[in-house]
Design an enzyme around this catalytic site. Structure first.
Site, PDB file in Angstrom:
ATOM      1  N   LYS A   1       0.815  -1.215   0.000  1.00  0.00           N
ATOM      2  CA  LYS A   1       0.000   0.000   0.000  1.00  0.00           C
ATOM      3  C   LYS A   1       0.853   1.271   0.000  1.00  0.00           C
ATOM      4  CE  LYS A   1      -3.972  -2.091   2.233  1.00  0.00           C
ATOM      5  NZ  LYS A   1      -4.876  -2.053   3.394  1.00  0.00           N
ATOM      6  N   CYS A   2       2.152   1.118   0.175  1.00  0.00           N
ATOM      7  CA  CYS A   2       3.076   2.252   0.262  1.00  0.00           C
ATOM      8  C   CYS A   2       3.724   2.500  -1.101  1.00  0.00           C
ATOM      9  CB  CYS A   2       4.145   1.959   1.312  1.00  0.00           C
ATOM     10  SG  CYS A   2       5.504   3.141   1.346  1.00  0.00           S
ATOM     11  N   GLY A   3       3.575   3.730  -1.614  1.00  0.00           N
ATOM     12  CA  GLY A   3       4.151   4.072  -2.906  1.00  0.00           C
ATOM     13  C   GLY A   3       5.666   3.946  -2.936  1.00  0.00           C
TER      14      GLY A   3
END
Length: 116
Positions: A10-12
């Protein structure tokens, strides 16, 4: 070369770091979804040491329960931070990467190049 990334999909920044690793044909990437798998305290402690980070430096405050758990208070010691990180894996900043050349917190993602 072997590489392990402790990844949050979920972390870019984590996704971009993983993409850099996967683009390299000479790198065999192991992805650890640490939010699902959790941390072993000794494993986390060694990884942070190898990356040259203190538990305080690796503490993720934004988007985590760090403040409500009282972990942002400077009086909270390393042992308490590590215990909290094991109990709440989201408290660990990401992505952490280990290769044959060392370990680092790869924020921004371009820091991963020093490990390749």
């Amino acid at each position: 070369m072997n590489a392990t990334i402790w990844h949050n999909p979920k972390c870019g920044t984590s996704r971009k770091t993983l993409a850099i690793l996967e683009e390299r044909p000479d790198v065999d990437v192991r992805v650890v979804r640490y939010l699902d798998e959790g941390w072993q305290r000794d494993q986390l402690e060694q990884l942070l040491k190898d990356a040259g980070l203190t538990p305080r430096e690796a503490l993720r405050v934004r988007g985590s329960p760090a403040e409500e758990l009282g972990l942002t208070d400077a009086a909270v010691g390393d042992d308490a931070l590590l215990d909290a990180m094991v109990a709440h894996p989201m408290l660990v900043e990401r992505p952490l990467v280990r290769t044959d050349k060392g370990a680092a917190l790869c924020r921004p993602q371009d820091k991963v190049h020093a490990l390749l």
